[in-house]
Design a protein around this motif. Structure first.
Motif, PDB file in Angstrom:
ATOM      1  N   VAL A   1       0.820  -1.210   0.000  1.00 50.00           N
ATOM      2  CA  VAL A   1       0.000   0.000   0.000  1.00 50.00           C
ATOM      3  C   VAL A   1       0.856   1.263   0.000  1.00 50.00           C
ATOM      4  O   VAL A   1       0.420   2.334  -0.460  1.00 50.00           O
ATOM      5  N   ARG A   2       2.100   1.159   0.473  1.00 48.73           N
ATOM      6  CA  ARG A   2       2.961   2.338   0.552  1.00 48.73           C
ATOM      7  C   ARG A   2       3.345   2.867  -0.824  1.00 48.73           C
ATOM      8  O   ARG A   2       3.756   4.025  -0.964  1.00 48.73           O
ATOM      9  N   ASN A   3       3.196   2.031  -1.848  1.00 43.20           N
ATOM     10  CA  ASN A   3       3.431   2.485  -3.224  1.00 43.20           C
ATOM     11  C   ASN A   3       2.206   3.156  -3.831  1.00 43.20           C
ATOM     12  O   ASN A   3       2.280   3.685  -4.942  1.00 43.20           O
ATOM     13  N   PHE A   4       1.096   3.137  -3.104  1.00 40.53           N
ATOM     14  CA  PHE A   4      -0.160   3.654  -3.647  1.00 40.53           C
ATOM     15  C   PHE A   4      -0.671   4.864  -2.871  1.00 40.53           C
ATOM     16  O   PHE A   4      -1.028   5.876  -3.463  1.00 40.53           O
ATOM     17  N   ILE A   5      -0.729   4.754  -1.541  1.00 40.74           N
ATOM     18  CA  ILE A   5      -1.229   5.867  -0.728  1.00 40.74           C
ATOM     19  C   ILE A   5      -0.040   6.726  -0.298  1.00 40.74           C
ATOM     20  O   ILE A   5       0.815   6.292   0.480  1.00 40.74           O
ATOM     21  N   LYS A   6       0.017   7.932  -0.835  1.00 38.36           N
ATOM     22  CA  LYS A   6       1.105   8.867  -0.539  1.00 38.36           C
ATOM     23  C   LYS A   6       0.590   9.956   0.408  1.00 38.36           C
ATOM     24  O   LYS A   6      -0.539  10.437   0.279  1.00 38.36           O
ATOM     25  N   THR A   7       1.449  10.322   1.345  1.00 40.72           N
ATOM     26  CA  THR A   7       1.044  11.246   2.408  1.00 40.72           C
ATOM     27  C   THR A   7       2.135  12.274   2.671  1.00 40.72           C
ATOM     28  O   THR A   7       3.231  12.210   2.104  1.00 40.72           O
ATOM     29  N   ASP A   8       1.818  13.190   3.591  1.00 43.05           N
ATOM     30  CA  ASP A   8       2.863  14.066   4.108  1.00 43.05           C
ATOM     31  C   ASP A   8       3.670  13.302   5.151  1.00 43.05           C
ATOM     32  O   ASP A   8       3.497  12.091   5.328  1.00 43.05           O
ATOM     33  N   SER A   9       4.557  13.992   5.862  1.00 38.26           N
ATOM     34  CA  SER A   9       5.441  13.329   6.829  1.00 38.26           C
ATOM     35  C   SER A   9       4.999  13.544   8.275  1.00 38.26           C
ATOM     36  O   SER A   9       5.817  13.546   9.187  1.00 38.26           O
ATOM     37  N   ASN A  10       3.711  13.706   8.478  1.00 38.83           N
ATOM     38  CA  ASN A  10       3.169  13.835   9.831  1.00 38.83           C
ATOM     39  C   ASN A  10       2.964  12.425  10.391  1.00 38.83           C
ATOM     40  O   ASN A  10       1.868  11.874  10.368  1.00 38.83           O
ATOM     41  N   TYR A  11       4.056  11.834  10.872  1.00 35.06           N
ATOM     42  CA  TYR A  11       4.033  10.449  11.306  1.00 35.06           C
ATOM     43  C   TYR A  11       2.989  10.223  12.401  1.00 35.06           C
ATOM     44  O   TYR A  11       2.751  11.069  13.237  1.00 35.06           O
ATOM     45  N   ARG A  12       2.325   9.069  12.314  1.00 36.06           N
ATOM     46  CA  ARG A  12       1.261   8.605  13.201  1.00 36.06           C
ATOM     47  C   ARG A  12      -0.094   9.250  12.925  1.00 36.06           C
ATOM     48  O   ARG A  12      -1.109   8.775  13.450  1.00 36.06           O
ATOM     49  N   ASP A  13      -0.149  10.280  12.110  1.00 33.82           N
ATOM     50  CA  ASP A  13      -1.441  10.881  11.745  1.00 33.82           C
ATOM     51  C   ASP A  13      -1.285  11.611  10.412  1.00 33.82           C
ATOM     52  O   ASP A  13      -1.580  12.794  10.290  1.00 33.82           O
ATOM     53  N   ALA A  14      -0.828  10.877   9.405  1.00 31.47           N
ATOM     54  CA  ALA A  14      -0.453  11.496   8.131  1.00 31.47           C
ATOM     55  C   ALA A  14      -1.676  11.932   7.329  1.00 31.47           C
ATOM     56  O   ALA A  14      -2.749  11.333   7.416  1.00 31.47           O
ATOM     57  N   THR A  15      -1.487  13.000   6.565  1.00 25.06           N
ATOM     58  CA  THR A  15      -2.531  13.513   5.673  1.00 25.06           C
ATOM     59  C   THR A  15      -2.285  12.995   4.264  1.00 25.06           C
ATOM     60  O   THR A  15      -1.171  13.050   3.750  1.00 25.06           O
ATOM     61  N   VAL A  16      -3.336  12.489   3.641  1.00 20.73           N
ATOM     62  CA  VAL A  16      -3.223  11.854   2.320  1.00 20.73           C
ATOM     63  C   VAL A  16      -3.062  12.906   1.237  1.00 20.73           C
ATOM     64  O   VAL A  16      -3.761  13.928   1.214  1.00 20.73           O
ATOM     65  N   ASP A  17      -2.133  12.667   0.311  1.00 18.16           N
ATOM     66  CA  ASP A  17      -2.017  13.436  -0.927  1.00 18.16           C
ATOM     67  C   ASP A  17      -2.990  12.794  -1.918  1.00 18.16           C
ATOM     68  O   ASP A  17      -2.670  11.803  -2.577  1.00 18.16           O
ATOM     69  N   TRP A  18      -4.176  13.362  -2.017  1.00 21.94           N
ATOM     70  CA  TRP A  18      -5.242  12.708  -2.769  1.00 21.94           C
ATOM     71  C   TRP A  18      -4.945  12.627  -4.263  1.00 21.94           C
ATOM     72  O   TRP A  18      -5.247  11.623  -4.910  1.00 21.94           O
ATOM     73  N   ASP A  19      -4.361  13.666  -4.834  1.00 21.03           N
ATOM     74  CA  ASP A  19      -4.105  13.656  -6.284  1.00 21.03           C
ATOM     75  C   ASP A  19      -3.145  12.541  -6.655  1.00 21.03           C
ATOM     76  O   ASP A  19      -3.403  11.763  -7.598  1.00 21.03           O
ATOM     77  N   LEU A  20      -2.028  12.451  -5.938  1.00 17.33           N
ATOM     78  CA  LEU A  20      -1.029  11.427  -6.245  1.00 17.33           C
ATOM     79  C   LEU A  20      -1.558  10.032  -5.925  1.00 17.33           C
ATOM     80  O   LEU A  20      -1.344   9.070  -6.681  1.00 17.33           O
ATOM     81  N   THR A  21      -2.271   9.922  -4.811  1.00 23.55           N
ATOM     82  CA  THR A  21      -2.842   8.629  -4.419  1.00 23.55           C
ATOM     83  C   THR A  21      -3.857   8.146  -5.453  1.00 23.55           C
ATOM     84  O   THR A  21      -3.853   6.969  -5.844  1.00 23.55           O
ATOM     85  N   HIS A  22      -4.717   9.053  -5.899  1.00 19.81           N
ATOM     86  CA  HIS A  22      -5.733   8.692  -6.899  1.00 19.81           C
ATOM     87  C   HIS A  22      -5.073   8.212  -8.186  1.00 19.81           C
ATOM     88  O   HIS A  22      -5.490   7.202  -8.782  1.00 19.81           O
ATOM     89  N   LYS A  23      -4.052   8.893  -8.597  1.00 22.25           N
ATOM     90  CA  LYS A  23      -3.319   8.506  -9.817  1.00 22.25           C
ATOM     91  C   LYS A  23      -2.702   7.111  -9.663  1.00 22.25           C
ATOM     92  O   LYS A  23      -2.816   6.266 -10.559  1.00 22.25           O
ATOM     93  N   ASN A  24      -2.065   6.868  -8.519  1.00 20.74           N
ATOM     94  CA  ASN A  24      -1.421   5.572  -8.285  1.00 20.74           C
ATOM     95  C   ASN A  24      -2.418   4.423  -8.287  1.00 20.74           C
ATOM     96  O   ASN A  24      -2.192   3.372  -8.892  1.00 20.74           O
ATOM     97  N   ILE A  25      -3.529   4.623  -7.587  1.00 19.61           N
ATOM     98  CA  ILE A  25      -4.502   3.535  -7.441  1.00 19.61           C
ATOM     99  C   ILE A  25      -5.260   3.281  -8.732  1.00 19.61           C
ATOM    100  O   ILE A  25      -5.395   2.134  -9.171  1.00 19.61           O
ATOM    101  N   SER A  26      -5.739   4.337  -9.358  1.00 21.30           N
ATOM    102  CA  SER A  26      -6.570   4.150 -10.551  1.00 21.30           C
ATOM    103  C   SER A  26      -5.789   3.527 -11.704  1.00 21.30           C
ATOM    104  O   SER A  26      -6.364   2.804 -12.529  1.00 21.30           O
ATOM    105  N   LYS A  27      -4.483   3.750 -11.752  1.00 21.67           N
ATOM    106  CA  LYS A  27      -3.674   3.228 -12.868  1.00 21.67           C
ATOM    107  C   LYS A  27      -3.108   1.838 -12.611  1.00 21.67           C
ATOM    108  O   LYS A  27      -2.828   1.103 -13.565  1.00 21.67           O
ATOM    109  N   ASN A  28      -2.934   1.466 -11.352  1.00 23.12           N
ATOM    110  CA  ASN A  28      -2.096   0.295 -11.067  1.00 23.12           C
ATOM    111  C   ASN A  28      -2.789  -0.866 -10.362  1.00 23.12           C
ATOM    112  O   ASN A  28      -2.166  -1.919 -10.188  1.00 23.12           O
ATOM    113  N   VAL A  29      -4.044  -0.703  -9.939  1.00 24.71           N
ATOM    114  CA  VAL A  29      -4.745  -1.825  -9.323  1.00 24.71           C
ATOM    115  C   VAL A  29      -5.389  -2.668 -10.411  1.00 24.71           C
ATOM    116  O   VAL A  29      -6.174  -2.172 -11.213  1.00 24.71           O
ATOM    117  N   LYS A  30      -5.029  -3.947 -10.465  1.00 27.62           N
ATOM    118  CA  LYS A  30      -5.587  -4.854 -11.471  1.00 27.62           C
ATOM    119  C   LYS A  30      -6.992  -5.282 -11.052  1.00 27.62           C
ATOM    120  O   LYS A  30      -7.234  -5.630  -9.903  1.00 27.62           O
TER     121      LYS A  30
END
Length: 418
Positions: A144-173
């Motif tokens: 999942v770490r290759n798909f859900i990208k976040t900031d560096s607020n460890y233990r309560d990270a905020t999702v980078d939705w644009d990058l995450t959406h791109k990763n998931i929509s293109k790479n999940v079979k």
């Protein structure tokens, strides 16, 4: 696609893993993505590892060994032949954990926490994926770490939705059974991050949003969402339907139904969420979706124990004004006291709070310089959504009511035991 989330209780041992296989046989597994938590109490065990690491304790190797032993027993219970590739895969992950503990230079607790606890999810999904393949269900294991990208607020990270959406929509079979980890992401430097409270449910919602999924199902050891915690209330009833709005209201008051951050992406695309039993997977369970607020329409009870009721009043009997309240809330935020109820009059201000980090004594010393401070410890806060007289009586019987607050839909009662 459908997104399923299995929590730690559902994969706590070999029988749990086998039961996940049985559930998939009954409800189908094509076009399904599984989000899976760490097994059983593994996260707690890894938190002990982290404590021993920072304490430079001689028990560190022993606490790591306990985690290894627990997972190895599950492997031996699942696979007759220890030459199966899963043994090598899990051993490699534990070797990575050992390497991190031996070579990490960062003193940042939150950073270390995220790097260490992540092995719980990585190992559980590795075991589950290998078992499914062993049972002739072809899977795709996803880090999942290759798909859900976040900031560096460890233990309560905020999702980078644009990058995450791109990763998931293109790479999940699609047309296969995908298995991935809940709770985890990674930052721009590819260090592991975690998503905070109810992070695995949130992971399921993120994937569902990015894949335009048909639904999300959270599999639990209960038949669905109840109107009250059966540990505290007799005759708790199953709720068949909850609206997104009502679920967020319940969560706001402390119900452990579903965290609001899980609901928000689902609500935006009107993706229904189901809470169902992994023991009886063909039962309907509870649907959280657009529609009627609550069905059946019943009072819903939420209990928060070990609360602290604080009453502040002006030393000189002057009004408690906006600037006073602003200062008080700023201090609550600074000392990490979570406010669950507020009530004020002209010269007093009362709050019911959680002192999770045991900071009240220090805060009290500051507040006492400007206010008269009265407080009651170990009180219980009951919240009743859609209350009626009978529901209120159920809560109040045999207890001393020390504060009550009523709005159109909600009654909150603070009690101490007589």
């Amino acid at each position: 696609m459908r997104v399923f989330k299995f929590g730690g209780a559902s994969v706590k041992d070999a029988e749990g893993i086998k039961n996940v296989y049985d559930v998939l046989q009954k409800v189908g597994y094509e076009d399904v993505l599984l989000v899976v938590s760490a097994m059983g109490k593994t996260t707690n065990a890894l938190e002990v590892v982290i404590k021993d690491y920072f304490d430079k304790s001689s028990a560190l190797q022993s606490s790591v060994q306990e985690v290894k032993k627990y997972h190895n027993q599950i492997l031996l219970d699942l696979f007759e032949d220890d030459s199966n590739a899963v043994f090598t895969a899990v051993k490699a992950q534990f070797s990575d954990l050992d390497y991190f503990l031996a070579h990490n230079k960062s003193p940042n607790y939150d950073f270390v926490y995220d790097q260490v606890v992540s092995y719980g999810e990585l190992i559980s999904t590795t075991i589950l994926a290998h078992f499914m393949n062993h049972m002739d269900i072809k899977t795709q294991w996803i880090d999942v770490r290759n798909f859900i990208k976040t900031d560096s607020n460890y233990r309560d990270a905020t999702v980078d939705w644009d990058l995450t959406h791109k990763n998931i929509s293109k790479n999940v079979k699609r047309k296969t059974l995908n298995i991935t980890q809940g709770f985890l992401g990674s930052d721009e430097n590819n260090f592991t991050t975690t998503l905070g409270r109810e992070g695995s449910d949130y992971t399921a919602a993120i994937f569902a949003y990015c894949l335009n999924a048909d639904s999300v199902t959270i599999w639990k050891d209960v038949p669905g969402v109840m109107n009250a915690d059966p540990r505290y209330f007799e005759n708790a009833s199953l709720l068949n339907q909850i609206s997104y709005r009502e679920a967020i209201e319940l969560a706001f008051y402390g119900a452990t139904v579903i965290h609001p951050k899980t609901l928000q992406p689902l609500q935006r695309k009107e993706i229904p969420l189901y809470v169902k039993s992994f023991i009886n997977p063909l039962l309907k369970g509870t649907s959280v979706s657009r529609g009627v607020n609550l069905e059946p329409y019943l009072p819903c009870f939420i209990v928060k124990r070990n609360q602290l009721l604080i009453s502040l009043s002006s030393i000189d009997f002057s009004f408690i004004m906006e600037e006073n309240i602003s200062e008080i809330f700023s201090l609550f935020h600074e000392f990490k006291l979570k406010v669950n109820l507020i009530q004020n009059t002209a010269i007093s201000f009362s709050v019911c709070v959680e002192d999770k980090f045991y900071n009240f004594n220090e805060l009290n010393a500051i507040l006492s310089k400007k206010f008269k401070v009265d407080y009651s410890q170990n009180v219980t806060l009951y919240t009743i959504r859609h209350f009626n007289d009978s529901a209120a009586q159920t809560v109040e019987n045999g207890k001393k009511v020390i504060l009550k607050q009523i709005s159109t839909e909600t009654m909150q009662i603070v009690t101490s035991e007589n």
